[in-house]
Design a protein around this motif. Structure first.
Motif, PDB file in Angstrom:
ATOM      1  N   ALA A 101       0.854  -1.188   0.000  1.00 21.23           N
ATOM      2  CA  ALA A 101       0.000   0.000   0.000  1.00 21.23           C
ATOM      3  C   ALA A 101       0.894   1.242   0.000  1.00 21.23           C
ATOM      4  N   ARG A 102       0.378   2.309  -0.570  1.00 24.27           N
ATOM      5  CA  ARG A 102       1.132   3.561  -0.643  1.00 24.27           C
ATOM      6  C   ARG A 102       0.919   4.358   0.640  1.00 24.27           C
ATOM      7  N   THR A 103       1.996   4.619   1.371  1.00 23.15           N
ATOM      8  CA  THR A 103       1.905   5.389   2.606  1.00 23.15           C
ATOM      9  C   THR A 103       1.751   6.866   2.243  1.00 23.15           C
ATOM     10  N   ARG A 104       0.624   7.438   2.659  1.00 29.12           N
ATOM     11  CA  ARG A 104       0.311   8.809   2.254  1.00 29.12           C
ATOM     12  C   ARG A 104       0.148   9.789   3.407  1.00 29.12           C
ATOM     13  N   LEU A 105      -0.153   9.271   4.613  1.00 29.51           N
ATOM     14  CA  LEU A 105      -0.621  10.165   5.664  1.00 29.51           C
ATOM     15  C   LEU A 105      -0.125   9.709   7.026  1.00 29.51           C
ATOM     16  N   LEU A 106       0.251  10.676   7.855  1.00 30.24           N
ATOM     17  CA  LEU A 106       0.521  10.447   9.271  1.00 30.24           C
ATOM     18  C   LEU A 106      -0.600  11.113  10.058  1.00 30.24           C
ATOM     19  N   ALA A 107      -1.319  10.321  10.856  1.00 29.15           N
ATOM     20  CA  ALA A 107      -2.444  10.835  11.644  1.00 29.15           C
ATOM     21  C   ALA A 107      -2.088  10.793  13.125  1.00 29.15           C
ATOM     22  N   LEU A 108      -2.118  11.947  13.775  1.00 32.31           N
ATOM     23  CA  LEU A 108      -1.834  12.056  15.195  1.00 32.31           C
ATOM     24  C   LEU A 108      -3.081  12.537  15.931  1.00 32.31           C
ATOM     25  N   GLU A 109      -3.010  12.557  17.248  1.00 27.53           N
ATOM     26  CA  GLU A 109      -4.157  12.971  18.063  1.00 27.53           C
ATOM     27  C   GLU A 109      -3.655  13.764  19.262  1.00 27.53           C
ATOM     28  N   ASN A 110      -4.385  14.846  19.608  1.00 26.35           N
ATOM     29  CA  ASN A 110      -4.004  15.686  20.741  1.00 26.35           C
ATOM     30  C   ASN A 110      -5.257  16.386  21.291  1.00 26.35           C
ATOM     31  N   THR A 111      -5.664  16.056  22.507  1.00 25.79           N
ATOM     32  CA  THR A 111      -5.078  15.119  23.441  1.00 25.79           C
ATOM     33  C   THR A 111      -5.400  13.680  23.039  1.00 25.79           C
ATOM     34  N   THR A 136      -0.342  15.282   6.727  1.00 25.74           N
ATOM     35  CA  THR A 136      -0.533  15.125   8.161  1.00 25.74           C
ATOM     36  C   THR A 136      -1.945  15.545   8.559  1.00 25.74           C
ATOM     37  N   HIS A 137      -2.552  14.738   9.428  1.00 22.52           N
ATOM     38  CA  HIS A 137      -3.870  15.057   9.991  1.00 22.52           C
ATOM     39  C   HIS A 137      -3.786  14.978  11.506  1.00 22.52           C
ATOM     40  N   LEU A 138      -4.406  15.940  12.175  1.00 22.44           N
ATOM     41  CA  LEU A 138      -4.485  15.933  13.627  1.00 22.44           C
ATOM     42  C   LEU A 138      -5.940  15.770  14.043  1.00 22.44           C
ATOM     43  N   ASP A 139      -6.222  14.677  14.750  1.00 23.13           N
ATOM     44  CA  ASP A 139      -7.506  14.569  15.412  1.00 23.13           C
ATOM     45  C   ASP A 139      -7.397  15.427  16.665  1.00 23.13           C
ATOM     46  N   GLY A 140      -7.872  16.646  16.540  1.00 22.75           N
ATOM     47  CA  GLY A 140      -7.795  17.603  17.637  1.00 22.75           C
ATOM     48  C   GLY A 140      -9.144  17.782  18.309  1.00 22.75           C
ATOM     49  N   ALA A 141      -9.842  16.676  18.528  1.00 23.42           N
ATOM     50  CA  ALA A 141     -11.152  16.752  19.188  1.00 23.42           C
ATOM     51  C   ALA A 141     -11.059  17.601  20.451  1.00 23.42           C
ATOM     52  N   CYS A 158      -1.835  23.898  16.394  1.00 23.24           N
ATOM     53  CA  CYS A 158      -2.279  23.259  15.144  1.00 23.24           C
ATOM     54  C   CYS A 158      -1.358  23.555  13.958  1.00 23.24           C
ATOM     55  N   ARG A 159      -0.450  24.489  14.125  1.00 28.85           N
ATOM     56  CA  ARG A 159       0.384  24.959  13.022  1.00 28.85           C
ATOM     57  C   ARG A 159       1.156  23.819  12.359  1.00 28.85           C
ATOM     58  N   GLY A 160       1.132  23.799  11.021  1.00 30.01           N
ATOM     59  CA  GLY A 160       1.922  22.846  10.263  1.00 30.01           C
ATOM     60  C   GLY A 160       1.164  21.627   9.797  1.00 30.01           C
ATOM     61  N   PHE A 161       0.020  21.331  10.406  1.00 29.20           N
ATOM     62  CA  PHE A 161      -0.778  20.183   9.972  1.00 29.20           C
ATOM     63  C   PHE A 161      -1.550  20.534   8.702  1.00 29.20           C
ATOM     64  N   ASP A 162      -1.714  19.549   7.844  1.00 32.75           N
ATOM     65  CA  ASP A 162      -2.500  19.760   6.626  1.00 32.75           C
ATOM     66  C   ASP A 162      -3.993  19.792   6.917  1.00 32.75           C
ATOM     67  N   SER A 163      -4.414  19.098   7.956  1.00 29.67           N
ATOM     68  CA  SER A 163      -5.814  19.152   8.373  1.00 29.67           C
ATOM     69  C   SER A 163      -5.899  18.909   9.872  1.00 29.67           C
ATOM     70  N   VAL A 164      -6.910  19.509  10.483  1.00 24.64           N
ATOM     71  CA  VAL A 164      -7.177  19.340  11.909  1.00 24.64           C
ATOM     72  C   VAL A 164      -8.690  19.231  12.093  1.00 24.64           C
ATOM     73  N   SER A 165      -9.113  18.265  12.879  1.00 23.54           N
ATOM     74  CA  SER A 165     -10.519  18.094  13.224  1.00 23.54           C
ATOM     75  C   SER A 165     -10.719  18.534  14.671  1.00 23.54           C
TER      76      SER A 165
END
Length: 201
Positions: A101-111, A136-141, A158-165
């Motif tokens: 599979a093609r690795t496309r995304l790093l997903a992190l979470e905070n908190t 990069t995606h941040l699950d920033g619930a 949130c700075r630098g992430f391509d998307s934040v939720s």
């Protein structure tokens, strides 16, 4: 919201984009749907995302990325502080080979699980992702809670992430709703994903 012509509705994503430091934002009914739309906006069928085993997108969202997006998760163990070992992240990135599979995304979470991830670690993770060509995606619930704990503006966190939720019904106390933040192009893709997922209101 579907037609984008109501000024009252439009004020929410505009204000959210300003507060969190992004070009655009989009309202979703839930954080699960926002995260899924983000995965589908970053990845195509057959791609993969690297994620922690404790992350909400992997553990608590019913496998939506795989079921509805045909996106393979590559889960890694979270360390006791909630972070991922960045050496393990880099080792998990697949080579450009049709067997993988093609690795496309790093997903992190905070908190994550009540643990706040400091800005210094995020800088290192984002630098790795940029060097290896990953979005990069941040699950920033609960990223507003993290910003209060760290004593820094939420936009700086949130700075630098391509998307934040960001979940409006968590630390911010709204009755429902989540905003997805990103570039105008990413939010345009996410708007289409939201329609596919039945989230247009």
């Amino acid at each position: 919201d579907v037609f984008g012509d109501d000024p009252t509705v439009n004020r929410l994503p505009e204000r959210a984009a300003q507060l969190f430091g992004f070009e655009a934002a989009l309202l979703f009914p839930s954080g699960t749907q926002s995260n899924l739309a983000a995965l589908m906006s970053h990845c195509q069928r057959g791609d993969e995302y690297i994620v922690g085993q404790e992350a909400h997108t992997y553990r608590y969202e019913a496998g939506g990325g795989a079921v509805l997006g045909s996106i393979q998760p590559q889960p890694l163990a979270n360390r006791p502080d909630g972070t991922l070992d960045l050496a393990e992240v880099e080792a998990a990135i697949k080579p450009d080979d049709p067997h993988f599979a093609r690795t496309r995304l790093l997903a992190l979470e905070n908190t994550i699980g009540g643990r706040v991830i400091p800005r210094g670690y995020l800088d290192q993770a984002l630098a790795l992702a940029q060097r290896r060509g990953l979005a990069t995606h941040l699950d920033g619930a609960r990223v507003c809670n993290a910003a209060v704990k760290l004593g820094i503006p939420v936009a700086a966190l949130c700075r630098g992430f391509d998307s934040v939720s960001v979940c409006l019904s968590k630390g911010l106390g709204a009755p429902a709703g989540t905003v997805l933040l990103g570039s105008r192009d990413l939010i345009a893709r996410a708007r289409r994903c939201r329609k596919i997922l039945g989230g247009a209101m």
